[in-house]
Design a protein around this motif. Structure first.
Motif, short mmCIF file in Angstrom:
data_model
loop_
_atom_site.label_atom_id
_atom_site.label_comp_id
_atom_site.label_asym_id
_atom_site.label_seq_id
_atom_site.Cartn_x
_atom_site.Cartn_y
_atom_site.Cartn_z
N GLU A 50 -68.25 -22.47 -20.77
CA GLU A 50 -67.38 -21.33 -20.53
C GLU A 50 -66.75 -21.47 -19.16
O GLU A 50 -67.40 -21.94 -18.21
N ALA A 51 -65.52 -21.05 -19.03
CA ALA A 51 -64.84 -21.07 -17.73
C ALA A 51 -65.41 -19.98 -16.83
O ALA A 51 -65.59 -18.84 -17.26
N GLN A 52 -65.73 -20.37 -15.60
CA GLN A 52 -66.23 -19.43 -14.58
C GLN A 52 -65.37 -19.65 -13.34
O GLN A 52 -65.74 -20.39 -12.45
N THR A 53 -64.18 -19.07 -13.29
CA THR A 53 -63.16 -19.31 -12.27
C THR A 53 -62.87 -20.80 -12.15
O THR A 53 -62.34 -21.38 -13.08
N ASP A 54 -63.25 -21.45 -11.04
CA ASP A 54 -62.96 -22.88 -10.86
C ASP A 54 -64.13 -23.77 -11.27
O ASP A 54 -64.22 -24.91 -10.87
N ARG A 55 -65.03 -23.22 -12.07
CA ARG A 55 -66.22 -23.95 -12.51
C ARG A 55 -66.39 -23.80 -14.02
O ARG A 55 -65.83 -22.92 -14.63
#
Length: 105
Positions: A50-55
């Protein structure tokens, strides 16, 4: 009924999926070899990142008693995670395929 906590492991900022996946695999393989009893307390892994801002993030459902073992192991391996909410409990039924992969022990 069994209840689990959600552990979300995070990639390095800007890290692509392949190297993050390799780091996760190396970590869990080491846990399986060195701490099999603790590894057995990891119930399920979310299939997709899952996308977590830039991670990127990958979720795991774990027994509460193993969190104290995992946190220092994760730090030593250079793996960050989101804060774990001890009151946010999940049942095994919330980790249903095809979104989740049950870890065989």
């Amino acid at each position: 009924m069994d209840e689990y906590l959600c552990l979300t492991l995070l990639s390095r900022p800007g890290e692509d999926e392949a190297p993050f996946k390799a780091r996760l695999s190396a970590f869990w393989t080491r846990m399986l070899r060195e701490k099999p009893a603790d590894f057995e307390k990891v119930y399920a892994e979310m299939v997709a990142f899952e996308a977590q801002t830039d991670r990127l993030g990958r979720k795991y459902l774990v027994e509460a008693e193993v969190v104290g073992v995992l946190e220092p192991e994760l730090r030593a391996a250079g793996l960050d995670h989101l804060p774990i909410d001890p009151d946010d409990l999940y049942s095994k039924y919330e980790a249903a395929p095809p979104e989740w992969f049950w870890i065989e022990h």
